[in-house]
Design a protein around this motif. Structure first.
Motif, PDB file in Angstrom:
ATOM      1  N   LEU A 146       1.199  31.019 -47.689  1.00 28.47           N
ATOM      2  CA  LEU A 146       0.369  32.210 -47.599  1.00 28.47           C
ATOM      3  C   LEU A 146       0.013  32.508 -46.147  1.00 28.47           C
ATOM      4  O   LEU A 146      -0.029  33.660 -45.716  1.00 28.47           O
ATOM      5  N   GLU A 147      -0.213  31.443 -45.378  1.00 30.82           N
ATOM      6  CA  GLU A 147      -0.617  31.569 -43.973  1.00 30.82           C
ATOM      7  C   GLU A 147      -0.068  30.385 -43.189  1.00 30.82           C
ATOM      8  O   GLU A 147       0.008  29.273 -43.704  1.00 30.82           O
TER       9      GLU A 147
ATOM     10  N   TRP B 184       0.177  24.816 -42.814  1.00 28.59           N
ATOM     11  CA  TRP B 184       0.727  25.731 -43.805  1.00 28.59           C
ATOM     12  C   TRP B 184      -0.244  25.788 -44.966  1.00 28.59           C
ATOM     13  O   TRP B 184      -0.543  24.773 -45.590  1.00 28.59           O
ATOM     14  N   VAL B 185      -0.735  26.980 -45.262  1.00 29.98           N
ATOM     15  CA  VAL B 185      -1.761  27.166 -46.282  1.00 29.98           C
ATOM     16  C   VAL B 185      -1.127  27.785 -47.535  1.00 29.98           C
ATOM     17  O   VAL B 185      -0.430  28.801 -47.452  1.00 29.98           O
ATOM     18  N   TYR B 186      -1.388  27.146 -48.673  1.00 28.27           N
ATOM     19  CA  TYR B 186      -0.885  27.619 -49.965  1.00 28.27           C
ATOM     20  C   TYR B 186      -2.052  27.854 -50.909  1.00 28.27           C
ATOM     21  O   TYR B 186      -3.036  27.128 -50.888  1.00 28.27           O
ATOM     22  N   ASN B 187      -1.910  28.877 -51.766  1.00 23.55           N
ATOM     23  CA  ASN B 187      -2.849  29.108 -52.855  1.00 23.55           C
ATOM     24  C   ASN B 187      -2.010  29.216 -54.125  1.00 23.55           C
ATOM     25  O   ASN B 187      -1.364  30.227 -54.363  1.00 23.55           O
ATOM     26  N   PHE B 188      -2.004  28.149 -54.900  1.00 24.16           N
ATOM     27  CA  PHE B 188      -1.197  28.107 -56.126  1.00 24.16           C
ATOM     28  C   PHE B 188      -1.977  28.614 -57.339  1.00 24.16           C
ATOM     29  O   PHE B 188      -1.567  28.391 -58.477  1.00 24.16           O
ATOM     30  N   ASN B 189      -3.121  29.282 -57.094  1.00 28.12           N
ATOM     31  CA  ASN B 189      -3.957  29.846 -58.162  1.00 28.12           C
ATOM     32  C   ASN B 189      -4.419  28.796 -59.155  1.00 28.12           C
ATOM     33  O   ASN B 189      -4.503  29.046 -60.349  1.00 28.12           O
TER      34      ASN B 189
ATOM     35  N   GLY C  98      -7.304  27.027 -58.335  1.00 27.83           N
ATOM     36  CA  GLY C  98      -8.684  26.774 -57.927  1.00 27.83           C
ATOM     37  C   GLY C  98      -8.791  26.004 -56.621  1.00 27.83           C
ATOM     38  O   GLY C  98      -9.884  25.714 -56.159  1.00 27.83           O
ATOM     39  N   TRP C  99      -7.645  25.659 -56.012  1.00 29.19           N
ATOM     40  CA  TRP C  99      -7.633  24.882 -54.780  1.00 29.19           C
ATOM     41  C   TRP C  99      -6.781  25.563 -53.722  1.00 29.19           C
ATOM     42  O   TRP C  99      -5.748  26.142 -54.032  1.00 29.19           O
ATOM     43  N   ILE C 100      -7.217  25.481 -52.478  1.00 35.61           N
ATOM     44  CA  ILE C 100      -6.408  25.879 -51.338  1.00 35.61           C
ATOM     45  C   ILE C 100      -5.755  24.604 -50.812  1.00 35.61           C
ATOM     46  O   ILE C 100      -6.441  23.627 -50.529  1.00 35.61           O
ATOM     47  N   THR C 101      -4.447  24.602 -50.703  1.00 31.89           N
ATOM     48  CA  THR C 101      -3.699  23.435 -50.243  1.00 31.89           C
ATOM     49  C   THR C 101      -3.234  23.688 -48.822  1.00 31.89           C
ATOM     50  O   THR C 101      -2.614  24.711 -48.545  1.00 31.89           O
ATOM     51  N   THR C 102      -3.536  22.764 -47.915  1.00 30.75           N
ATOM     52  CA  THR C 102      -3.086  22.872 -46.531  1.00 30.75           C
ATOM     53  C   THR C 102      -2.174  21.700 -46.223  1.00 30.75           C
ATOM     54  O   THR C 102      -2.542  20.540 -46.418  1.00 30.75           O
ATOM     55  N   VAL C 103      -0.970  22.013 -45.763  1.00 26.83           N
ATOM     56  CA  VAL C 103       0.004  21.006 -45.355  1.00 26.83           C
ATOM     57  C   VAL C 103      -0.004  20.975 -43.830  1.00 26.83           C
ATOM     58  O   VAL C 103       0.254  21.982 -43.183  1.00 26.83           O
ATOM     59  N   TRP C 104      -0.348  19.829 -43.269  1.00 22.03           N
ATOM     60  CA  TRP C 104      -0.456  19.655 -41.823  1.00 22.03           C
ATOM     61  C   TRP C 104       0.837  19.027 -41.316  1.00 22.03           C
ATOM     62  O   TRP C 104       1.219  17.948 -41.772  1.00 22.03           O
ATOM     63  N   LEU C 105       1.500  19.709 -40.374  1.00 20.62           N
ATOM     64  CA  LEU C 105       2.769  19.222 -39.846  1.00 20.62           C
ATOM     65  C   LEU C 105       2.669  18.963 -38.343  1.00 20.62           C
ATOM     66  O   LEU C 105       1.957  19.674 -37.630  1.00 20.62           O
TER      67      LEU C 105
ATOM     68  N   LYS D 253      -0.309  15.165 -43.076  1.00 19.08           N
ATOM     69  CA  LYS D 253      -1.295  15.000 -44.142  1.00 19.08           C
ATOM     70  C   LYS D 253      -1.323  16.266 -44.983  1.00 19.08           C
ATOM     71  O   LYS D 253      -0.814  17.313 -44.592  1.00 19.08           O
ATOM     72  N   ILE D 254      -1.926  16.144 -46.155  1.00 23.69           N
ATOM     73  CA  ILE D 254      -2.098  17.257 -47.081  1.00 23.69           C
ATOM     74  C   ILE D 254      -3.551  17.244 -47.520  1.00 23.69           C
ATOM     75  O   ILE D 254      -4.070  16.194 -47.912  1.00 23.69           O
ATOM     76  N   THR D 255      -4.211  18.398 -47.430  1.00 26.53           N
ATOM     77  CA  THR D 255      -5.608  18.473 -47.853  1.00 26.53           C
ATOM     78  C   THR D 255      -5.756  19.565 -48.916  1.00 26.53           C
ATOM     79  O   THR D 255      -4.996  20.525 -48.960  1.00 26.53           O
ATOM     80  N   PHE D 256      -6.761  19.372 -49.769  1.00 23.17           N
ATOM     81  CA  PHE D 256      -7.065  20.308 -50.838  1.00 23.17           C
ATOM     82  C   PHE D 256      -8.526  20.723 -50.704  1.00 23.17           C
ATOM     83  O   PHE D 256      -9.395  19.872 -50.595  1.00 23.17           O
ATOM     84  N   THR D 257      -8.765  22.037 -50.716  1.00 22.51           N
ATOM     85  CA  THR D 257     -10.115  22.572 -50.590  1.00 22.51           C
ATOM     86  C   THR D 257     -10.415  23.429 -51.821  1.00 22.51           C
ATOM     87  O   THR D 257      -9.648  24.331 -52.145  1.00 22.51           O
ATOM     88  N   ASN D 258     -11.522  23.129 -52.480  1.00 18.59           N
ATOM     89  CA  ASN D 258     -11.931  23.902 -53.650  1.00 18.59           C
ATOM     90  C   ASN D 258     -12.334  25.293 -53.206  1.00 18.59           C
ATOM     91  O   ASN D 258     -13.051  25.462 -52.250  1.00 18.59           O
ATOM     92  N   GLN D 259     -11.852  26.307 -53.946  1.00 16.36           N
ATOM     93  CA  GLN D 259     -12.163  27.701 -53.581  1.00 16.36           C
ATOM     94  C   GLN D 259     -13.589  28.047 -53.875  1.00 16.36           C
ATOM     95  O   GLN D 259     -14.163  27.831 -54.816  1.00 16.36           O
TER      96      GLN D 259
END
Length: 105
Positions: free
Chosen positions: A50-51, A78-83, A85-92, A99-105
């Motif tokens: 998404l971003e 890299w920011v993903y929203n898989f609908n 309820g969580w925003i997933t960020t993949v850090w490269l 790392k991969i982080t998950f943030t509650n919307q």
């Protein structure tokens, strides 16, 4: 009672002594993305993010074989929203998942 306590302590010791793996992994379709996956693997498995946030860091004294270009590192988020309820960020770092982080919307 003592035997059960000893078994519980031994089990806890085994868990604490086991080597640590990645804290989080991401499932995209039938694929698992985790630390060490490449940017190409993420894009093929999860699709276009998404971003994308990107920053190039210039450092002195790095070996050319350690990075894409001598003296630079490329950090990306890299920011993903898989609908779900969580925003997933993949850090490269230089095209490899750190790392991969998950943030509650």
């Amino acid at each position: 009672m003592k035997k059960a306590l000893l078994v519980a302590i031994a089990a806890a010791a085994l868990v604490l002594a086991s080597p640590a793996g990645p804290c989080f992994a991401l499932r995209c379709g039938d694929n698992i993305i985790d630390v060490g996956s490449t940017a190409d693997e993420v894009m093929q498995s999860c699709g276009k993010p998404l971003e994308v946030k990107s920053e190039t860091e210039h450092k002195e004294g790095q070996k050319p074989e350690d990075r894409l270009h001598p003296g630079t590192s490329v950090h990306e988020q890299w920011v993903y929203n898989f609908n779900d309820g969580w925003i997933t960020t993949v850090w490269l770092l230089d095209g490899v998942v750190e790392k991969i982080t998950f943030t509650n919307q």
